[in-house]
Scaffold this motif. Structure first.
Motif, PDB file in Angstrom:
ATOM      1  N   MET B   1      17.799 -18.553   2.726  1.00 23.60           N
ATOM      2  CA  MET B   1      17.365 -17.142   2.631  1.00 23.60           C
ATOM      3  C   MET B   1      17.061 -16.817   1.168  1.00 23.60           C
ATOM      4  N   PRO B   2      15.831 -16.361   0.857  1.00 22.44           N
ATOM      5  CA  PRO B   2      15.525 -16.021  -0.544  1.00 22.44           C
ATOM      6  C   PRO B   2      16.400 -14.844  -0.998  1.00 22.44           C
ATOM      7  N   GLU B   3      16.507 -14.689  -2.291  1.00 28.74           N
ATOM      8  CA  GLU B   3      17.327 -13.623  -2.879  1.00 28.74           C
ATOM      9  C   GLU B   3      16.822 -12.236  -2.438  1.00 28.74           C
ATOM     10  N   LEU B   4      17.764 -11.343  -2.163  1.00 30.92           N
ATOM     11  CA  LEU B   4      17.413  -9.956  -1.838  1.00 30.92           C
ATOM     12  C   LEU B   4      17.457  -9.128  -3.114  1.00 30.92           C
ATOM     13  N   ILE B   5      16.366  -8.414  -3.380  1.00 32.57           N
ATOM     14  CA  ILE B   5      16.301  -7.557  -4.566  1.00 32.57           C
ATOM     15  C   ILE B   5      16.024  -6.130  -4.117  1.00 32.57           C
ATOM     16  N   LEU B   6      16.898  -5.228  -4.509  1.00 30.90           N
ATOM     17  CA  LEU B   6      16.744  -3.812  -4.186  1.00 30.90           C
ATOM     18  C   LEU B   6      16.222  -3.105  -5.427  1.00 30.90           C
TER      19      LEU B   6
END
Lengths: 216, 216
Positions: B1-6
């Motif tokens: 899963m690619p990194e989640l960026i908010l």
């Protein structure tokens, strides 16, 4: 598949006719060629059985067997999951549709419904709020304009996002809020020229007209 | 899963702190134990690359690899589909969650956000609109009260619907709009006592406080 039943008011006054939210569901059902029938619930004297189906006493709700669904956004997603004609099976396209449904219902309509109240009610004597909401709606449609200038529909093909967005814009257009936004106007024109919209709209008007006839 | 960026604003004025909508996504990510990091976009000078991610120039948006999602409602559904801790895999329960997310964002918040403007801005000189919106919010919370009196959470277990609904009610409660609704108040209390909310809220306040410190 059990029968689909769409419940709306038995009658509404003249001004909201053609804009009652059962329209969004009629439209989706017509687009997907799903058979359904329409039932009525009293507009004037809303009873406990209405609030049991729709906790805020609004319409519509959709019944399928022992399942009842309220909130047009949720019903549209549900019907989208029943028919590929309403919501793509491609995960990326599906996501864009859902994104734009929320944009229509939570970003656009949160501004446009309050704004429309001042148009419905005419001069309320207020000066701050009518200008505030007018600026808000104008900013929203200004940002929408370049998006709709580039797209025939929100995703490649017509979807539930277009039902929500076009219906929100239709109310803005009713009170001339799209005057400076030709792409938004053309989008509303495109959407409301679809046979499914035309039938849904005519059916809603006929439903309320029949209630008038029944009263006489 | 690619990194989640908010992505959220780099800074906001004092009044909306603790209420900026990235909170809803931080909260969901904390509930689901999904790792993420936060990036900033200018609040004061919003550029084309911001509108490319979020067409209305709002925040937040969520990035995962080359995918960008805007609208908190859509992001919550997306995260719900990533984690059972946020959205049940049972179709009937999932439907109720989605129903109540739309109820929060389209039925409740359409009344409560305009209402909150009059609370934020104080006396605007208007008389009709403040009363109209006050009556509207009161009617909505009055209908919500018996629902929340019967349920700990909207579905059996905590879900994205509770994030949306509790955050909408939290703003109403900020301006004493839940005074006559003890079950709504208790629900907000329950929701905001969750460790995931407490961390999300503290993180948002720290994010904006760091921007202040950086300016000095």
């Amino acid at each position: 598949m059990p029968e689909l039943i769409l419940t709306t008011y038995d009658w509404v006054p003249e001004p909201p006719r053609g804009y009652v939210r059962d329209l969004r569901i009629r439209w989706a059902l017509e687009e997907a060629n799903l058979p359904y029938r329409v039932e009525s619930t009293p507009f004037k004297d809303r009873q406990a059985d209405h609030f049991a189906k729709q906790p805020f006493g609004q319409v519509p709700w959709l019944t399928e067997g022992d399942k009842t669904i309220f909130e047009t956004g949720a019903i549209l997603i549900y019907l989208g999951e029943c028919s590929e004609l309403l919501l793509s099976r491609d995960p990326a396209k599906r996501l864009v549709s859902i994104e734009w449904m929320f944009a229509a219902l939570n970003s656009m309509e949160m501004a446009s419904v309050p704004w429309s109240l001042f148009k419905f009610f005419g001069d309320t004597g207020d000066t701050w709020a009518p200008k505030f909401f007018d600026d808000w709606v104008k900013t929203r449609v200004k940002h929408l304009e370049p998006v709709l200038a580039k797209h025939e529909w929100v995703v490649d093909t017509f979807s539930i996002a277009d039902i929500a967005l076009a219906d929100v814009l239709r109310l803005i257009n009713r009170f001339n809020g799209l005057e400076d936004q030709p792409a938004c106007q053309a989008y509303v024109e495109r959407a409301t020229s679809r046979p499914a919209f035309i039938k849904a709209h005519a059916d809603q008007l006929a439903h309320f007209a029949a209630a008038d006839a029944h009263k006489r």
